[in-house]
Design a protein around this motif. Sequence first.
Motif, PDB file in Angstrom:
ATOM      1  N   GLY A 349       0.816  -1.205   0.000  1.00  0.00           N
ATOM      2  CA  GLY A 349       0.000   0.000   0.000  1.00  0.00           C
ATOM      3  C   GLY A 349       0.850   1.255   0.000  1.00  0.00           C
ATOM      4  N   ILE A 350       0.517   2.198  -0.897  1.00  0.00           N
ATOM      5  CA  ILE A 350       1.302   3.448  -0.990  1.00  0.00           C
ATOM      6  C   ILE A 350       0.399   4.688  -1.037  1.00  0.00           C
ATOM      7  CG2 ILE A 350       3.373   2.463  -1.970  1.00  0.00           C
ATOM      8  CD1 ILE A 350       0.923   4.144  -4.294  1.00  0.00           C
ATOM      9  N   ALA A 351      -0.910   4.505  -0.861  1.00  0.00           N
ATOM     10  CA  ALA A 351      -1.829   5.645  -0.910  1.00  0.00           C
ATOM     11  C   ALA A 351      -1.849   6.370   0.431  1.00  0.00           C
ATOM     12  CB  ALA A 351      -3.236   5.176  -1.258  1.00  0.00           C
ATOM     13  N   ASN A 352      -2.139   7.667   0.381  1.00  0.00           N
ATOM     14  CA  ASN A 352      -2.289   8.461   1.597  1.00  0.00           C
ATOM     15  C   ASN A 352      -3.247   9.608   1.274  1.00  0.00           C
ATOM     16  OD1 ASN A 352      -1.933  10.389   3.747  1.00  0.00           O
ATOM     17  ND2 ASN A 352      -0.065   9.292   4.313  1.00  0.00           N
ATOM     18  N   LYS A 353      -4.500   9.423   1.641  1.00  0.00           N
ATOM     19  CA  LYS A 353      -5.522  10.420   1.299  1.00  0.00           C
ATOM     20  C   LYS A 353      -5.238  11.770   1.926  1.00  0.00           C
ATOM     21  CE  LYS A 353      -9.159   6.956   0.647  1.00  0.00           C
ATOM     22  NZ  LYS A 353     -10.433   6.392   1.135  1.00  0.00           N
ATOM     23  N   GLU A 354      -4.695  11.782   3.132  1.00  0.00           N
ATOM     24  CA  GLU A 354      -4.403  13.046   3.800  1.00  0.00           C
ATOM     25  C   GLU A 354      -3.344  13.851   3.051  1.00  0.00           C
ATOM     26  OE1 GLU A 354      -3.351  12.388   7.853  1.00  0.00           O
ATOM     27  OE2 GLU A 354      -5.327  11.592   8.414  1.00  0.00           O
ATOM     28  N   LYS A 355      -2.419  13.157   2.387  1.00  0.00           N
ATOM     29  CA  LYS A 355      -1.382  13.828   1.602  1.00  0.00           C
ATOM     30  C   LYS A 355      -1.808  14.037   0.151  1.00  0.00           C
ATOM     31  CE  LYS A 355       2.436  11.818   4.314  1.00  0.00           C
ATOM     32  NZ  LYS A 355       3.652  10.948   4.260  1.00  0.00           N
ATOM     33  N   GLY A 356      -3.004  13.550  -0.208  1.00  0.00           N
ATOM     34  CA  GLY A 356      -3.483  13.695  -1.582  1.00  0.00           C
ATOM     35  C   GLY A 356      -2.855  12.704  -2.547  1.00  0.00           C
ATOM     36  N   ILE A 357      -2.297  11.613  -2.022  1.00  0.00           N
ATOM     37  CA  ILE A 357      -1.644  10.608  -2.868  1.00  0.00           C
ATOM     38  C   ILE A 357      -2.646   9.486  -3.137  1.00  0.00           C
ATOM     39  CG2 ILE A 357       0.288   8.991  -3.052  1.00  0.00           C
ATOM     40  CD1 ILE A 357       1.854  10.837  -1.171  1.00  0.00           C
ATOM     41  N   THR A 358      -3.397   9.649  -4.209  1.00  0.00           N
ATOM     42  CA  THR A 358      -4.470   8.694  -4.540  1.00  0.00           C
ATOM     43  C   THR A 358      -4.541   8.358  -6.022  1.00  0.00           C
ATOM     44  OG1 THR A 358      -6.048  10.516  -4.786  1.00  0.00           O
ATOM     45  CG2 THR A 358      -5.911   9.473  -2.603  1.00  0.00           C
ATOM     46  N   ALA A 359      -3.760   9.021  -6.865  1.00  0.00           N
ATOM     47  CA  ALA A 359      -3.862   8.824  -8.320  1.00  0.00           C
ATOM     48  C   ALA A 359      -3.450   7.410  -8.713  1.00  0.00           C
ATOM     49  CB  ALA A 359      -2.990   9.839  -9.050  1.00  0.00           C
ATOM     50  N   PRO A 360      -4.123   6.842  -9.709  1.00  0.00           N
ATOM     51  CA  PRO A 360      -3.777   5.483 -10.150  1.00  0.00           C
ATOM     52  C   PRO A 360      -2.471   5.447 -10.918  1.00  0.00           C
ATOM     53  CG  PRO A 360      -5.421   6.430 -11.596  1.00  0.00           C
ATOM     54  CD  PRO A 360      -5.232   7.415 -10.474  1.00  0.00           C
ATOM     55  N   GLY A 361      -1.957   4.244 -11.098  1.00  0.00           N
ATOM     56  CA  GLY A 361      -0.750   4.076 -11.896  1.00  0.00           C
ATOM     57  C   GLY A 361      -0.987   4.434 -13.355  1.00  0.00           C
ATOM     58  N   HIS A 362       0.110   4.709 -14.073  1.00  0.00           N
ATOM     59  CA  HIS A 362       0.075   5.097 -15.484  1.00  0.00           C
ATOM     60  C   HIS A 362      -0.711   6.400 -15.661  1.00  0.00           C
ATOM     61  CE1 HIS A 362       1.424   1.071 -17.374  1.00  0.00           C
ATOM     62  NE2 HIS A 362       1.704   1.046 -16.080  1.00  0.00           N
ATOM     63  N   ASN A 363      -0.582   7.265 -14.688  1.00  0.00           N
ATOM     64  CA  ASN A 363      -1.275   8.556 -14.680  1.00  0.00           C
ATOM     65  C   ASN A 363      -0.247   9.627 -14.322  1.00  0.00           C
ATOM     66  OD1 ASN A 363      -2.720  10.796 -13.058  1.00  0.00           O
ATOM     67  ND2 ASN A 363      -4.429   9.758 -14.025  1.00  0.00           N
ATOM     68  N   GLY A 364      -0.373  10.807 -14.937  1.00  0.00           N
ATOM     69  CA  GLY A 364       0.597  11.872 -14.706  1.00  0.00           C
ATOM     70  C   GLY A 364       0.617  12.414 -13.295  1.00  0.00           C
ATOM     71  N   ASN A 365      -0.418  12.105 -12.511  1.00  0.00           N
ATOM     72  CA  ASN A 365      -0.470  12.538 -11.113  1.00  0.00           C
ATOM     73  C   ASN A 365      -0.088  11.445 -10.122  1.00  0.00           C
ATOM     74  OD1 ASN A 365      -3.113  14.508 -12.203  1.00  0.00           O
ATOM     75  ND2 ASN A 365      -1.400  15.407 -11.064  1.00  0.00           N
TER      76      ASN A 365
END
Length: 390
Positions: A349-365
Motif C-alpha cells: 500500500g502506498i496511498a495516503n488520502k491526507e497527503k493527496g496521494i491517490t492517483a492510479p498508476g500510469h497517470n501523470g499525477n
Amino acid sequence: MIKNHAKSIEEEIKNLRKTIHMNPELGGEEFQTQALIIDYLAKIGVDEIRKSADTGVVGIIYGSSEGLCVGLRADIDALPIDELNEVEYKSKVPGKMHACGHDAHTAILLGAANVFCKMRPFFNGTIKLFFQPAEESFGGAKRMIEEGCLENPHVDYIIGLHVDNSIETGHVLYKYGVMQAMSSGLQIKVKGKGCHAAHPETGVDAIIIASKIIDGLQTIVSRNLSAFDPAVITIGKIQGGTVSNAVAEEVVMNGTIRTLSEEVTAHISKRVNDLVTNIARAYGGSAEVAIRPGYIPLINNDEVVTLFKGLAEGFLGKDNVHDKVYPSLGVEDFAYFAKARPSCFWNLGIANKEKGITAPGHNGNFDVDHDSLYYGVVLQTLTALELLKK
C-alpha cells in the motif's frame, strides 16, 4: 534488528526514490539508473555485482555460511508519460515519468540490500538481488533468466512486490494462486474492395466488415467461455480508409487478449481466427489474424505466500494484511521468475488520502507515499531471511 536497521536508513531510501524518480528512463535505456544501482551496491559492500540484460543488475550477498539462496526482484524502468505533479522531485525528463512505482521498487530493494549487508553475520545462505529492466515494454525478466541469473548460485525462492494505490500505507495485499493475467497482442487486417462512395454496390466495405468483427469478438467472452474463466478482448486501435468519399479497401485493428490461463488463451485464439475469417468471408472480403504471445500468467506458490502472510501479520497486524480475492487482468513479467522458482509476489500500500496521494498508476499525477518504503524494506528482508531457514 531488521526494523531498526530499516528505520536507520529510511531517509536515505526516500532520497534514493526521489533521485530515481527525477531521472526516469524507458525500458532498454536504463543506463543512468543502472549506474546508480551499481554505485550504491558497491558502497554498501555487496559481494558481487554484475550487469545483466544490458541495463539490468544482479547483486550477490553471502551470509556467514553456505545454505539456500533467495532472490529478490525490482523492476527499474519508467513510462512515456508527462508528469503533472508539482513536487520537488518531479521528473526532469519531458515525456518520461515513473508513473508505475518502479522507482519505489528499486529504492526498496536497495534498502533491503543495505539491511542484508548489515546482517551478514546473522544468516546462512545467499541473497541475490535482481534489478530488472524493461518490464513495461519488451520484458527483461525472461532475458535475465536466459542469461543465467537464477544459477551460480542456484536460486531456491524468489520474492517481489508492486506498489498499490488502492490501499493505504501500512497495508498489504497477498494472493494465493494466479495473481496477474497473461496477455497476447492481437492484430486483424481486413481486406475489402475500394470504390466511389456514390456506388458502394461495386465495392466491399472493409469498415463495415471491421464493425461486425468487433461486435462478434465480444460474444467469444460471453458465449464461448465459462463464466468462471475471466477474459477480456479489447480492440484499442483502428485504422482504415483514406478519404471520406470512398469505400475503405483495408482496415487494420490492434488490441489485446487477456486471460488467467494459457488454455483459455489458446481457446480464445482459435475462436478469434474462426470468427474473423468467416465474418469477413460472409461480407465478401477477407481477413488475416496475427496473435503475438505476451507475458504468461503470474502464479504464486502457496507455501511462500503462507510464509509471507504470517510475517506480514506479525509486523503490520492482521487487520492490515488483506487477501486479494480476485486476480488482476493486468500483466507483470515477474511471472517468468514465478514460473521458474517458488515465489511470492505481493502488493504494498502506498496511498495516503491526507497527503493527496491517490492517483492510479500510469497517470501523470501518480505518486508514492514515501512512508511506505520502510514497510517494503522490512517485509522483503523478513521474508527473504525466513526463506533461508527452510
